[in-house]
Design a protein around this motif. Structure first.
Motif, PDB file in Angstrom:
ATOM      1  N   VAL A 128      24.863  -2.083   8.704  1.00 45.37           N
ATOM      2  CA  VAL A 128      24.003  -2.393   7.556  1.00 45.37           C
ATOM      3  C   VAL A 128      22.583  -2.660   8.030  1.00 45.37           C
ATOM      4  N   ASP A 129      22.438  -3.423   9.108  1.00 47.10           N
ATOM      5  CA  ASP A 129      21.114  -3.727   9.661  1.00 47.10           C
ATOM      6  C   ASP A 129      20.387  -2.449  10.067  1.00 47.10           C
ATOM      7  N   GLN A 130      21.094  -1.572  10.775  1.00 50.62           N
ATOM      8  CA  GLN A 130      20.462  -0.349  11.267  1.00 50.62           C
ATOM      9  C   GLN A 130      20.081   0.590  10.124  1.00 50.62           C
ATOM     10  N   LEU A 131      20.961   0.739   9.152  1.00 48.13           N
ATOM     11  CA  LEU A 131      20.670   1.606   8.011  1.00 48.13           C
ATOM     12  C   LEU A 131      19.481   1.071   7.213  1.00 48.13           C
ATOM     13  N   THR A 132      19.430  -0.235   7.060  1.00 47.97           N
ATOM     14  CA  THR A 132      18.321  -0.844   6.326  1.00 47.97           C
ATOM     15  C   THR A 132      17.008  -0.650   7.073  1.00 47.97           C
ATOM     16  N   GLU A 133      17.023  -0.872   8.375  1.00 54.27           N
ATOM     17  CA  GLU A 133      15.816  -0.683   9.184  1.00 54.27           C
ATOM     18  C   GLU A 133      15.321   0.758   9.079  1.00 54.27           C
ATOM     19  N   ALA A 134      16.245   1.710   9.136  1.00 54.66           N
ATOM     20  CA  ALA A 134      15.854   3.121   9.067  1.00 54.66           C
ATOM     21  C   ALA A 134      15.276   3.464   7.706  1.00 54.66           C
ATOM     22  N   ARG A 135      15.860   2.900   6.655  1.00 56.89           N
ATOM     23  CA  ARG A 135      15.344   3.168   5.310  1.00 56.89           C
ATOM     24  C   ARG A 135      13.940   2.606   5.143  1.00 56.89           C
ATOM     25  N   LEU A 136      13.710   1.407   5.638  1.00 57.81           N
ATOM     26  CA  LEU A 136      12.372   0.820   5.533  1.00 57.81           C
ATOM     27  C   LEU A 136      11.357   1.590   6.367  1.00 57.81           C
ATOM     28  N   ALA A 137      11.803   2.120   7.512  1.00 57.67           N
ATOM     29  CA  ALA A 137      10.901   2.916   8.349  1.00 57.67           C
ATOM     30  C   ALA A 137      10.454   4.181   7.630  1.00 57.67           C
ATOM     31  N   ARG A 138      11.330   4.761   6.821  1.00 59.74           N
ATOM     32  CA  ARG A 138      10.968   5.962   6.057  1.00 59.74           C
ATOM     33  C   ARG A 138       9.823   5.692   5.085  1.00 59.74           C
ATOM     34  N   GLN A 139       9.683   4.456   4.673  1.00 63.24           N
ATOM     35  CA  GLN A 139       8.694   4.123   3.656  1.00 63.24           C
ATOM     36  C   GLN A 139       7.257   4.210   4.152  1.00 63.24           C
ATOM     37  N   LYS A 140       7.079   4.475   5.442  1.00 62.39           N
ATOM     38  CA  LYS A 140       5.735   4.744   5.957  1.00 62.39           C
ATOM     39  C   LYS A 140       5.111   5.948   5.261  1.00 62.39           C
ATOM     40  N   LEU A 141       5.953   6.804   4.693  1.00 56.81           N
ATOM     41  CA  LEU A 141       5.443   7.980   3.977  1.00 56.81           C
ATOM     42  C   LEU A 141       4.547   7.578   2.812  1.00 56.81           C
ATOM     43  N   LEU A 142       4.769   6.406   2.233  1.00 58.64           N
ATOM     44  CA  LEU A 142       3.990   5.975   1.076  1.00 58.64           C
ATOM     45  C   LEU A 142       2.500   5.853   1.393  1.00 58.64           C
TER      46      LEU A 142
END
Length: 264
Positions: A128-142
């Motif tokens: 869960v921690d790793q998936l959450t971290e990866a999802r938040l990292a994707r948000q750099k696209l914003l």
């Protein structure tokens, strides 16, 4: 373990040995434990951005570790999504329709954790921690430069679905309002009472790559497909254009989300 984690670990170990430091000494210099440094070097645990920034500075790696961090983060993503994540990172535009959940690029950390924790079969806390971290990292696209043109149509059901406790939902609604004020982002709400529309067939994404190629993406039950056929991608584009006219406009959508936040 993902190859990116292993490669990062080998490079970290190489720079540490060149610097003449033990794992314990490196950990003390960057604020991490011996066990954490050893796990990263062995590829058992992915390095976080703060770990990488500190290690790159202390080991005088001249940006080599920092350059690998996007690959380390991407390897945290579910395997079925990694190919599209590579495409997504460099898009000129990205338009998505999400009827049941707030799209990942707009999720708060707390909302994302609730979504991942509810998966079946249940993931471990580390997953869960790793998936959450990866999802938040994707948000750099914003906020990536050059800015990408981003459009999100979110179903009313996705906003009302209490996937987490009320304070998490309030934080998520506030996040949508904040992101909707960015000049390269549009957030629209699709009303539940609209009746039949082409979005009821399921969520989808349409992107234009940095090479100006138009692609589609669909995903369901951890099965995904990048759509490259020009006729099929064209159909996606037409559907999305129609959905934009059927959804509340951006101002109306913001007011709708504000009303939701005021109800709790």
């Amino acid at each position: 373990m993902p190859g990116a984690w292993t490669a990062y670990g080998v490079l970290l170990q190489h720079f540490r040995r060149l610097a003449g430091l033990s794992q314990k000494e490196l950990g003390e210099a960057i604020g991490y434990s011996l066990e954490q440094v050893a796990s990263v070097e062995q590829g058992r645990r992915p390095a976080k951005e703060a770990f990488t920034a500190a290690a790159d500075r202390v080991l005088e790696a001249r940006g080599a570790l920092v350059a690998l961090q996007p690959e380390v983060d991407r390897a945290k993503l579910p395997p079925f999504f990694r190919n599209f994540a590579l495409i997504e990172a460099d898009v000129v535009s990205r338009f998505s329709y999400d009827p049941l959940l707030v799209p990942g690029l707009l999720q708060t950390e707390a909302y994302a954790r609730a979504v991942f924790a509810g998966h079946c079969p249940p993931p471990s806390q580390e997953e869960v921690d790793q998936l959450t971290e990866a999802r938040l990292a994707r948000q750099k696209l914003l906020a990536r430069v050059p800015l990408a043109e981003l459009s999100f149509i979110v179903g009313e059901e996705a906003l009302r679905n209490p996937v987490a406790e009320p304070q998490v939902m309030r934080g998520q609604w506030q996040r949508l309002l904040e992101v909707g004020r960015l000049r390269n982002v549009e957030v629209q709400v699709m009303p539940a009472a609209l009746g039949f529309h082409s979005g009821l067939n399921g969520p989808f994404v349409v992107v234009e790559t940095d090479k100006h190629q138009h692609l589609g993406y669909v995903e369901s039950q951890e099965v995904s497909c990048v759509v490259r056929d020009a006729a099929e991608v064209s159909a996606f584009g037409m559907r999305y254009g129609k959905l934009r006219t059927q959804a509340l406009n951006c101002v109306e959508s913001a007011r709708f989300i504000e009303r939701l936040a005021g109800e709790t």
